[in-house]
Design a protein around this motif. Structure first.
Motif, PDB file in Angstrom:
ATOM      1  N   GLU A 197      69.400  17.847 -38.882  1.00 53.79           N
ATOM      2  CA  GLU A 197      70.192  19.019 -39.235  1.00 53.79           C
ATOM      3  C   GLU A 197      70.488  19.809 -37.971  1.00 53.79           C
ATOM      4  OE1 GLU A 197      71.431  19.765 -42.439  1.00 53.79           O
ATOM      5  OE2 GLU A 197      70.773  17.697 -42.641  1.00 53.79           O
ATOM      6  N   PRO A 198      71.550  20.615 -37.974  1.00 53.49           N
ATOM      7  CA  PRO A 198      71.926  21.379 -36.784  1.00 53.49           C
ATOM      8  C   PRO A 198      70.834  22.364 -36.359  1.00 53.49           C
ATOM      9  CG  PRO A 198      73.644  21.493 -38.468  1.00 53.49           C
ATOM     10  CD  PRO A 198      72.466  20.830 -39.086  1.00 53.49           C
ATOM     11  N   PRO A 199      70.836  22.743 -35.072  1.00 50.66           N
ATOM     12  CA  PRO A 199      69.874  23.754 -34.612  1.00 50.66           C
ATOM     13  C   PRO A 199      70.020  25.043 -35.423  1.00 50.66           C
ATOM     14  CG  PRO A 199      71.012  22.743 -32.749  1.00 50.66           C
ATOM     15  CD  PRO A 199      71.686  22.252 -33.993  1.00 50.66           C
ATOM     16  N   GLY A 200      68.925  25.698 -35.671  1.00 52.16           N
ATOM     17  CA  GLY A 200      68.925  26.924 -36.460  1.00 52.16           C
ATOM     18  C   GLY A 200      68.678  26.674 -37.939  1.00 52.16           C
ATOM     19  N   ILE A 220      74.261  18.335 -51.168  1.00 52.31           N
ATOM     20  CA  ILE A 220      74.995  19.248 -52.052  1.00 52.31           C
ATOM     21  C   ILE A 220      75.221  20.527 -51.249  1.00 52.31           C
ATOM     22  CG2 ILE A 220      74.950  20.542 -54.207  1.00 52.31           C
ATOM     23  CD1 ILE A 220      72.869  18.470 -55.211  1.00 52.31           C
ATOM     24  N   SER A 221      76.486  20.931 -51.124  1.00 51.82           N
ATOM     25  CA  SER A 221      76.800  22.184 -50.439  1.00 51.82           C
ATOM     26  C   SER A 221      78.035  22.798 -51.088  1.00 51.82           C
ATOM     27  CB  SER A 221      77.026  21.953 -48.952  1.00 51.82           C
ATOM     28  OG  SER A 221      78.117  21.089 -48.741  1.00 51.82           O
ATOM     29  N   LEU A 222      78.233  24.075 -50.839  1.00 51.88           N
ATOM     30  CA  LEU A 222      79.392  24.779 -51.365  1.00 51.88           C
ATOM     31  C   LEU A 222      80.530  24.703 -50.367  1.00 51.88           C
ATOM     32  CD1 LEU A 222      77.666  27.967 -52.799  1.00 51.88           C
ATOM     33  CD2 LEU A 222      78.499  25.988 -54.066  1.00 51.88           C
ATOM     34  N   ALA A 223      81.736  24.449 -50.853  1.00 51.17           N
ATOM     35  CA  ALA A 223      82.923  24.446 -49.993  1.00 51.17           C
ATOM     36  C   ALA A 223      83.338  25.895 -49.764  1.00 51.17           C
ATOM     37  CB  ALA A 223      84.052  23.661 -50.640  1.00 51.17           C
ATOM     38  N   HIS A 224      83.614  26.243 -48.542  1.00 49.63           N
ATOM     39  CA  HIS A 224      84.042  27.605 -48.218  1.00 49.63           C
ATOM     40  C   HIS A 224      85.511  27.642 -47.916  1.00 49.63           C
ATOM     41  CE1 HIS A 224      79.686  28.248 -47.538  1.00 49.63           C
ATOM     42  NE2 HIS A 224      80.000  29.374 -48.157  1.00 49.63           N
ATOM     43  N   VAL A 237      68.055  23.714 -47.548  1.00 47.41           N
ATOM     44  CA  VAL A 237      68.143  23.999 -46.119  1.00 47.41           C
ATOM     45  C   VAL A 237      69.086  25.187 -45.920  1.00 47.41           C
ATOM     46  CG1 VAL A 237      68.752  23.068 -43.852  1.00 47.41           C
ATOM     47  CG2 VAL A 237      67.760  21.561 -45.586  1.00 47.41           C
ATOM     48  N   GLN A 238      68.656  26.144 -45.105  1.00 51.67           N
ATOM     49  CA  GLN A 238      69.471  27.315 -44.779  1.00 51.67           C
ATOM     50  C   GLN A 238      69.639  27.395 -43.268  1.00 51.67           C
ATOM     51  OE1 GLN A 238      67.221  30.529 -46.502  1.00 51.67           O
ATOM     52  NE2 GLN A 238      68.224  30.323 -48.492  1.00 51.67           N
ATOM     53  N   GLY A 239      70.718  28.036 -42.837  1.00 48.66           N
ATOM     54  CA  GLY A 239      70.978  28.201 -41.412  1.00 48.66           C
ATOM     55  C   GLY A 239      71.611  26.955 -40.822  1.00 48.66           C
ATOM     56  N   GLY A 240      72.137  27.106 -39.599  1.00 50.65           N
ATOM     57  CA  GLY A 240      72.771  25.969 -38.951  1.00 50.65           C
ATOM     58  C   GLY A 240      74.045  25.536 -39.656  1.00 50.65           C
ATOM     59  N   GLY A 241      74.693  26.435 -40.342  1.00 49.57           N
ATOM     60  CA  GLY A 241      75.900  26.122 -41.114  1.00 49.57           C
ATOM     61  C   GLY A 241      75.741  26.607 -42.538  1.00 49.57           C
ATOM     62  N   ALA A 242      76.516  26.030 -43.422  1.00 49.05           N
ATOM     63  CA  ALA A 242      76.448  26.415 -44.838  1.00 49.05           C
ATOM     64  C   ALA A 242      75.104  26.014 -45.433  1.00 49.05           C
ATOM     65  CB  ALA A 242      77.587  25.759 -45.611  1.00 49.05           C
ATOM     66  N   ASP A 243      74.596  26.835 -46.359  1.00 47.49           N
ATOM     67  CA  ASP A 243      73.375  26.471 -47.075  1.00 47.49           C
ATOM     68  C   ASP A 243      73.628  25.182 -47.847  1.00 47.49           C
ATOM     69  OD1 ASP A 243      72.368  28.792 -46.063  1.00 47.49           O
ATOM     70  OD2 ASP A 243      72.259  29.849 -47.974  1.00 47.49           O
TER      71      ASP A 243
END
Length: 84
Positions: A38-41, A80-84, A58-64
């Motif tokens: 996963e991305p940093p942060g 699974i993520s939400l489209a923004h 997972v939270q942070g480093g982009g969309a939850d």
């Protein structure tokens, strides 16, 4: 006749004792280490067990997002993520 009853009862008790020693439980899998790329942060906010997967929030480093992880292999099987 009495000998047959005693012999049959002894055989039944022996058979039950032999089968009772085996619970039929599944073997415990070896420990699996999962490294989530996963991305940093990013940080793990929660984990929930599903039928055959772990849901990792997972939270942070982009969309939850929620990652679906196979607990036997440590591989990510879905996101699974939400489209923004």
């Amino acid at each position: 006749m009495g000998v047959l009853i005693v012999g049959g009862t002894a055989a039944l008790v022996t058979l039950l004792a032999l089968r009772g020693g085996h619970t039929g439980s599944a073997t415990v899998p070896a420990v699996v280490t999962a490294v989530l790329a996963e991305p940093p942060g990013s940080r793990i906010a929660g984990i929930a067990a599903l039928a055959d997967r772990l849901a990792v929030q997972v939270q942070g480093g982009g969309a939850d997002r929620v990652l679906l992880v196979d607990p036997n292999t440590g591989a990510v099987r879905g996101r699974i993520s939400l489209a923004h």
